[in-house]
Scaffold this active site. Structure first.
Site, PDB file in Angstrom:
ATOM      1  N   SER A   1      -0.194  -1.080  -0.077  1.00  0.00           N
ATOM      2  CA  SER A   1       0.251  -0.010   0.831  1.00  0.00           C
ATOM      3  C   SER A   1      -0.580   1.257   0.857  1.00  0.00           C
ATOM      4  O   SER A   1      -0.315   2.134   1.664  1.00  0.00           O
ATOM      5  CB  SER A   1       1.687   0.370   0.513  1.00  0.00           C
ATOM      6  OG  SER A   1       2.535  -0.545   1.118  1.00  0.00           O
TER       7      SER A   1
ATOM      8  N   LYS B   1       4.060  11.373   0.919  1.00  0.00           N
ATOM      9  CA  LYS B   1       4.811  10.200   1.392  1.00  0.00           C
ATOM     10  C   LYS B   1       6.285  10.373   1.055  1.00  0.00           C
ATOM     11  O   LYS B   1       6.621  10.845  -0.044  1.00  0.00           O
ATOM     12  CB  LYS B   1       4.233   8.942   0.731  1.00  0.00           C
ATOM     13  CG  LYS B   1       4.831   7.634   1.246  1.00  0.00           C
ATOM     14  CD  LYS B   1       4.178   6.402   0.600  1.00  0.00           C
ATOM     15  CE  LYS B   1       4.758   5.112   1.166  1.00  0.00           C
ATOM     16  NZ  LYS B   1       4.175   3.896   0.545  1.00  0.00           N
TER      17      LYS B   1
ATOM     18  N   SER C   1       2.490   0.256   3.711  1.00  0.00           N
ATOM     19  CA  SER C   1       3.635   1.049   4.100  1.00  0.00           C
ATOM     20  C   SER C   1       3.330   2.553   4.203  1.00  0.00           C
ATOM     21  O   SER C   1       4.113   3.288   4.799  1.00  0.00           O
ATOM     22  CB  SER C   1       4.756   0.845   3.085  1.00  0.00           C
ATOM     23  OG  SER C   1       4.372   1.342   1.820  1.00  0.00           O
TER      24      SER C   1
HETATM   25  N1  GLN Z   1       2.997  -4.911   2.658  1.00  0.00           N
HETATM   26  C1  GLN Z   1       3.479  -5.250   1.346  1.00  0.00           C
HETATM   27  C2  GLN Z   1       4.968  -5.446   1.379  1.00  0.00           C
HETATM   28  O1  GLN Z   1       5.542  -5.350   2.427  1.00  0.00           O
HETATM   29  C3  GLN Z   1       3.076  -4.189   0.363  1.00  0.00           C
HETATM   30  C4  GLN Z   1       3.879  -2.970   0.489  1.00  0.00           C
HETATM   31  C5  GLN Z   1       3.523  -1.933  -0.525  1.00  0.00           C
HETATM   32  O2  GLN Z   1       2.466  -1.975  -1.144  1.00  0.00           O
HETATM   33  N2  GLN Z   1       4.451  -1.034  -0.729  1.00  0.00           N
HETATM   34  O3  GLN Z   1       5.576  -5.687   0.371  1.00  0.00           O
END
Ligand code: GLN
Length: 493
Positions: free
Chosen positions: A183, A79, A159
């Site tokens: 995410s 990532k 994400s």
């Molecule tokens: N979707 C969540 C956010 O936008 C979690 C994102 C994540 O875990 N990095 O904060």
């Protein structure tokens, strides 16, 4: 013999050991798969030369009889949130354009130490803020999955959407992710993969581009529980460079996968039954409960009374920490600089140009909740609620060993379908966020298909630092669910 591209990580490792094929052959196959899957936009930086060189080195180690790592010769994707030395690392933000770190994150350093082969960097929501990978400055990712009879591109989740899409498309035998509020687990659910977020402190955050430091945690994606377990073990461990990483031995997670869950107490929290949840998800949850009963586990109804406050609490704490963490991007030290009339003008122009809309929204929310007039009302209050949410889990884990819930309240959605409605997007994390606030380990296990033919997942949550117990329960669930569906490879012309 099965085509080597169809092997999962565990089988590829065993094939390498038996010399059924070389690491170089395996790497070449995955480099080809990566090129064939470019239309997904899952990998935003390809490092094929590095992959082939890593693989050759792995073959030489094996030929010479040198000691081999747990991931020796295994191609994986990283990532873009992890800093990789000499390879541009920008968390898919324009503000980090051209930033090529002079150091390696601890998690990726551990993987290279274990012999893993790097294929490239994966697409993600900008600074890991999002649930659909649509906030990336490098464009959205198309999920390998499509609804039955419908060619509209779907989101892979976020994400870590690029990591999930890559592994689901057979590009890489595993990928790293980061999970701040879902995410890893949510994209794993959308893409039919296993995704594990360990306990906060299990993996070092050093060299991982920060979003919300009290929540961020690295983890792994794999096609199977075994794959995710092998990779997590290679990533994890104490790191003196991260004061929040915990000095505890990392068990052999793979060895813990016996599949025996007789007498295991599985908690079912009544608060995770939310209004408007599709029947297919409720049905899957019931099936999951049935499978555990059939395997000799004990089902226990539990209550986590503060669950309904988790999402608002997360959306105070995460933006607060993000607004502080992102203060460092000023056009001086990293990446993009847009020149201005004076230094202040340069800061403003750089930040206005460099950050996308979702990141700006979070910075504004974060600075608001931390401002002198509102700190007590929002930030401090949220910290107190966070403690109550954690306490709910502590009490529950006196009665049960794991908690079983759906991972997401819906299957994957189409590009643009909810991107214009931030609150609808935030609601996607309703089942993921409580464990993040409590720092607990969690895993998605693909368990069934929606009526449109899309993957649906079940989430298991475990006690702090009991990844072994958690992954063994996931292993049992995986066997019971027997999810064998794969996305039809429409992206290979
Ligand atoms: N979707 C969540 C956010 O936008 C979690 C994102 C994540 O875990 N990095 O904060």
């Amino acid at each position: 013999m099965t085509d080597i591209i169809d092997l999962d990580l565990g089988s590829a490792r065993d094939g390498l050991a038996k010399k059924a094929f070389s690491a170089l052959e395996l790497a070449r196959t995955h480099v080809q798969a990566m090129e064939d899957a470019r239309s997904l936009n899952a990998i935003i930086i390809e490092t094929p030369d590095r992959a082939l060189a890593d693989a050759k080195a792995a073959d030489q180690r094996r030929a010479k009889g040198e000691s081999l790592g747990a991931m020796d010769g295994i191609p994986i994707a990283i990532k873009d949130v992890f800093c990789t030395k000499g390879v541009v690392s920008r968390a898919c933000s324009k503000i980090l354009d051209g930033f090529s770190p002079t150091y390696e994150s601890t998690v990726t350093a551990n993987l290279w130490q274990a012999g893993a082969v790097m294929l490239g960097k994966t697409n993600m929501d900008e600074f890991a803020m999002g649930s659909s990978n649509e906030t990336s400055a490098l464009g959205p990712v198309a999920s390998p999955w499509r609804r039955r009879g419908d060619n509209r591109p779907l989101v892979p989740g976020g994400s870590s959407g690029g990591s999930a899409a890559a592994v689901a498309a057979g590009v890489g035998l595993g990928a790293t992710g980061s999970d701040t509020g879902g995410s890893i687990r949510q994209p794993a659910a959308f893409c039919g993969l296993v995704g594990v977020k360990p306990t906060y402190g299990r993996c070092s955050r050093w060299g991982m581009i920060a979003f919300a430091s009290s929540l961020d945690q690295a983890g792994s994606f794999g096609r199977t529980v075994r794959d995710a377990a092998i990779m997590l073990r290679a990533m994890a461990g104490y790191d003196p460079k991260d004061s929040t990483s915990v000095d505890r031995p990392v068990p052999d997670y793979e060895a813990a996968l016996t599949g025996n869950v007789k007498g295991l107490r599985v908690g079912i929290p009544k608060e995770y039954r939310v209004g408007g949840m599709p029947a297919a998800i409720e049905d899957l949850w019931q099936r999951g409960i049935g499978w555990f009963k059939d395997m000799g586990a004990t089902i226990v109804d539990i209550s986590l009374p503060h669950t309904k406050y988790a999402l608002p609490t997360y959306y105070v704490i995460a933006p607060a920490e993000a607004s502080s963490n992102l203060g460092r991007y000023d056009g001086v030290r990293f990446g993009l600089r847009v020149s201005g009339d004076n230094v202040l003008d340069m800061y403003e122009k750089t930040r206005a140009t460099g950050f996308g809309a979702e990141v700006k929204r979070r910075i504004m929310i974060g600075t608001y909740v931390l401002s002198a007039g509102y700190y007590d009302a929002y930030y401090l209050k949220a910290q107190k609620v966070r403690a109550l949410i954690a306490r709910d889990f502590t009490a529950a884990f006196e009665q049960v060993d794991v908690v079983l819930t759906p991972t997401t309240p819906s299957a994957a959605f189409a590009h643009g379908e909810i991107a214009g409605d931030p609150v609808a997007m935030y609601l996607n994390d309703v089942f993921a966020v409580p464990a993040s606030l409590a720092g607990l380990p969690g895993v998605n296990v693909p368990a069934g298909l929606s009526p449109e033919g899309l993957p649906l997942g079940l989430q298991l949550l475990g006690r702090t630092f009991d990844e072994s117990g958690l992954l063994n329960a996931a292993f049992a669930l995986e066997r019971a669910a027997n999810f064998t569906a794969r996305a039809a490879p429409w992206w290979r012309q």
